[in-house]
Design a protein around this motif. Structure first.
Motif, mmCIF file in Angstrom:
data_model
loop_
_atom_site.group_PDB
_atom_site.id
_atom_site.type_symbol
_atom_site.label_atom_id
_atom_site.label_comp_id
_atom_site.label_asym_id
_atom_site.label_seq_id
_atom_site.Cartn_x
_atom_site.Cartn_y
_atom_site.Cartn_z
ATOM 1 N N PHE A 142 3.676 7.686 5.405
ATOM 2 C CA PHE A 142 4.135 8.667 6.234
ATOM 3 C C PHE A 142 5.415 8.802 6.527
ATOM 4 O O PHE A 142 6.453 7.831 5.992
ATOM 5 C CB PHE A 142 3.368 8.605 7.542
ATOM 6 N N PRO A 143 6.118 9.873 6.960
ATOM 7 C CA PRO A 143 7.419 9.719 7.200
ATOM 8 C C PRO A 143 8.306 8.818 8.167
ATOM 9 O O PRO A 143 7.699 8.554 9.168
ATOM 10 C CB PRO A 143 7.757 11.346 8.021
ATOM 11 N N GLY A 144 9.089 8.123 7.487
ATOM 12 C CA GLY A 144 9.841 7.221 8.113
ATOM 13 C C GLY A 144 8.886 5.803 7.956
ATOM 14 O O GLY A 144 9.503 4.693 8.384
ATOM 15 N N SER A 145 7.843 5.853 7.147
ATOM 16 C CA SER A 145 6.957 4.608 6.971
ATOM 17 C C SER A 145 6.537 3.964 8.277
ATOM 18 O O SER A 145 6.904 2.771 8.197
ATOM 19 C CB SER A 145 7.881 3.687 6.054
ATOM 20 N N PRO A 146 6.186 4.614 9.289
ATOM 21 C CA PRO A 146 5.808 4.025 10.608
ATOM 22 C C PRO A 146 4.390 2.763 10.110
ATOM 23 O O PRO A 146 3.677 3.257 9.309
ATOM 24 C CB PRO A 146 5.144 5.174 11.469
ATOM 25 N N ILE A 288 -3.286 2.737 9.735
ATOM 26 C CA ILE A 288 -2.540 1.498 9.374
ATOM 27 C C ILE A 288 -1.219 1.908 8.764
ATOM 28 O O ILE A 288 -0.202 1.058 8.398
ATOM 29 C CB ILE A 288 -3.310 0.284 8.938
ATOM 30 N N GLY A 289 -1.125 3.204 8.312
ATOM 31 C CA GLY A 289 0.055 3.628 7.914
ATOM 32 C C GLY A 289 0.066 4.328 6.371
ATOM 33 O O GLY A 289 1.183 4.667 5.934
ATOM 34 N N LEU A 290 -1.192 4.301 5.626
ATOM 35 C CA LEU A 290 -0.987 4.846 4.223
ATOM 36 C C LEU A 290 -1.357 6.414 4.292
ATOM 37 O O LEU A 290 -1.925 6.913 5.165
ATOM 38 C CB LEU A 290 -2.295 4.186 3.480
ATOM 39 N N GLY A 291 -0.256 7.200 3.462
ATOM 40 C CA GLY A 291 -0.648 8.459 3.255
ATOM 41 C C GLY A 291 -1.797 8.803 2.201
ATOM 42 O O GLY A 291 -2.533 7.798 1.901
ATOM 43 N N HIS A 292 -1.727 9.832 1.335
ATOM 44 C CA HIS A 292 -2.634 9.950 0.490
ATOM 45 C C HIS A 292 -2.092 9.529 -0.938
ATOM 46 O O HIS A 292 -1.057 9.434 -0.968
ATOM 47 C CB HIS A 292 -2.905 11.608 0.589
ATOM 48 N N SER A 293 -3.155 9.102 -1.782
ATOM 49 C CA SER A 293 -3.004 8.721 -3.007
ATOM 50 C C SER A 293 -3.340 9.900 -4.207
ATOM 51 O O SER A 293 -4.114 10.577 -3.921
ATOM 52 C CB SER A 293 -3.514 7.478 -3.350
ATOM 53 N N ASP A 315 -5.047 1.269 -3.567
ATOM 54 C CA ASP A 315 -5.135 1.147 -2.055
ATOM 55 C C ASP A 315 -4.682 -0.278 -1.461
ATOM 56 O O ASP A 315 -3.800 -0.121 -0.528
ATOM 57 C CB ASP A 315 -6.483 1.161 -1.549
ATOM 58 N N VAL A 316 -4.793 -1.287 -2.150
ATOM 59 C CA VAL A 316 -4.368 -2.760 -1.758
ATOM 60 C C VAL A 316 -2.869 -2.626 -1.973
ATOM 61 O O VAL A 316 -2.014 -3.086 -1.213
ATOM 62 C CB VAL A 316 -4.995 -3.762 -2.539
ATOM 63 N N ASP A 317 -2.412 -2.263 -3.421
ATOM 64 C CA ASP A 317 -1.027 -2.325 -3.441
ATOM 65 C C ASP A 317 0.103 -1.466 -2.591
ATOM 66 O O ASP A 317 1.028 -1.840 -1.969
ATOM 67 C CB ASP A 317 -0.674 -1.682 -4.847
ATOM 68 N N GLY A 318 -0.677 -0.456 -1.991
ATOM 69 C CA GLY A 318 0.012 0.518 -0.978
ATOM 70 C C GLY A 318 0.086 -0.113 0.348
ATOM 71 O O GLY A 318 1.188 -0.297 0.831
ATOM 72 N N ILE A 319 -0.903 -0.797 0.837
ATOM 73 C CA ILE A 319 -0.740 -1.255 2.109
ATOM 74 C C ILE A 319 -0.040 -2.714 1.933
ATOM 75 O O ILE A 319 0.805 -2.942 2.956
ATOM 76 C CB ILE A 319 -2.185 -1.586 2.894
ATOM 77 N N HIS A 320 -0.008 -3.322 0.858
ATOM 78 C CA HIS A 320 0.756 -4.579 0.808
ATOM 79 C C HIS A 320 2.468 -4.159 0.642
ATOM 80 O O HIS A 320 3.048 -4.903 1.206
ATOM 81 C CB HIS A 320 0.503 -5.312 -0.490
ATOM 82 N N ALA A 321 2.695 -3.021 -0.151
ATOM 83 C CA ALA A 321 3.905 -2.713 -0.189
ATOM 84 C C ALA A 321 4.486 -2.127 1.164
ATOM 85 O O ALA A 321 5.923 -2.363 1.544
ATOM 86 C CB ALA A 321 4.223 -1.453 -0.987
ATOM 87 N N LEU A 322 3.536 -1.528 2.282
ATOM 88 C CA LEU A 322 4.146 -1.134 3.566
ATOM 89 C C LEU A 322 4.343 -2.170 4.373
ATOM 90 O O LEU A 322 5.527 -2.337 5.226
ATOM 91 C CB LEU A 322 2.996 -0.210 4.067
ATOM 92 N N TYR A 323 3.478 -3.351 4.100
ATOM 93 C CA TYR A 323 3.816 -4.382 5.246
ATOM 94 C C TYR A 323 4.291 -5.692 4.479
ATOM 95 O O TYR A 323 4.398 -6.668 4.959
ATOM 96 C CB TYR A 323 2.487 -4.994 5.872
#
Length: 327
Positions: A142-146, A288-293, A315-323
């Protein structure tokens, strides 16, 4: 027993976020919905730039709602198909892995007719503000990677609704708990249900109809299934008017490449039931912070493709990258 939740108090929001999908049983195709917009789309087949046809205004509304139409003559509601609509349609086709024609063709109609999450695929950048999704690989933020604070990993949730659905509370709890567990297995988050009488909770899950006080009214059966909000808002809303189920025997995803989108479906049939757990899995990704893929078949793909209850590598790569996690 029908599910009966206490009424939701009026809530206000700053960010929209919502729905979608997934386990395979046998290769069946999810039918397009009978939502009025589907009927409008069918009348627009073959329409392209330069034409003025009744229904184009509704197409503009759809493209604008999900983040594809940015500059269309000051959001004009007219039925003219101009270069902005063509560009937006091409972007939609690109994101959804469709042939890039810039026309309202049959396969694009089929994709737009699927039930889906209410969160935009691409957030529009306006007035130079950073409102657009930050795209990394195929997943997005999301905007600003909240995201949730480092100290907030043991999240609590409760159920508060303003509408009833024909599901037992026990079945709802099992479905949603299973979806939370899937995300816990690939992150360091834990999710625990508590009663609202115990005090503030981090996440509120509920069923609502129409205008339910968050600025994003539901549209009845067919198109938008649910929506959720970016961290740390914590709201997950289901459209109570959908045909929800927690035991969708024999229903599965149909969004794989070479799947049902290669078939011509001219007359939508009665929609199948929507799997509550599949949608919860998608919406929790938003919470928990992911947008669409843009990855066809991923949980965070915006269109609902049937029962899918397993996270994909994207999905897993995305949430790992965010956190920045290696879990």
């Amino acid at each position: 027993m029908a599910l009966n939740f206490p009424k939701l108090h009026m809530l206000f929001l700053s960010l929209l976020v919502i729905v979608n999908p997934f386990l395979f049983v046998e290769p069946i195709a999810l039918e397009p919905t009978t939502h009025p917009f589907t009927k409008t789309l069918q009348t627009l087949e073959g329409v392209h730039k330069g034409q003025t046809v009744k229904g184009v205004a509704e197409l503009k509304t759809y493209l604008r709602k999900f983040g594809y139409l940015k500059n269309d003559n000051n959001n004009s509601p007219n039925d003219h198909f101009d270069e902005y609509v063509e560009s937006a349609l091409k972007n939609y086709q690109t994101y959804h892995n469709l042939p890039i024609t810039g026309k309202v063709d049959a396969i694009t109609i089929e994709r737009m007719s699927l039930p889906r999450c209410g969160v935009p695929d691409i957030n529009i950048i306006t007035h130079g503000s950073p409102n657009g999704l930050v795209i990394l690989a195929n997943y997005s933020f999301f905007p600003g990677s909240p995201k949730w604070d480092n100290t907030k990993r043991a999240l609590t949730y409760a159920y508060v609704s303003s509408a009833n659905v024909a599901l037992s509370m026990d079945d709802v709890r099992v479905a949603v708990q299973s979806a939370f567990k899937s995300w816990s297995q690939v992150t360091d988050f834990t999710f625990t249900e508590i009663g609202t009488e115990s005090g503030p909770v981090d996440i509120v899950v509920g069923f609502h109809s129409g205008d339910h006080g968050d600025g994003y009214p539901f549209d009845g059966p067919g198109q938008v299934l649910a929506h959720a909000f970016a961290p740390q808002d914590g709201r997950l809303h289901y459209d109570a008017e959908e045909q929800w189920t927690t035991s969708p025997t024999g229903q599965n995803g149909g969004l794989e490449k070479n799947g049902w989108f290669g078939r011509r479906r001219r007359r939508p049939r009665k929609p199948v039931s929507i799997d509550l757990q599949s949608v919860a899995l998608h919406e929790i990704g938003h919470l928990i912070g992911l947008g669409h893929s843009s990855v066809l078949g991923s949980i965070m793909f915006p269109a609902y493709g049937g029962v899918r209850r397993d996270l994909t590598q994207d999905d897993v790569d995305g949430i790992h990258a965010l956190y920045k996690s290696t879990n």
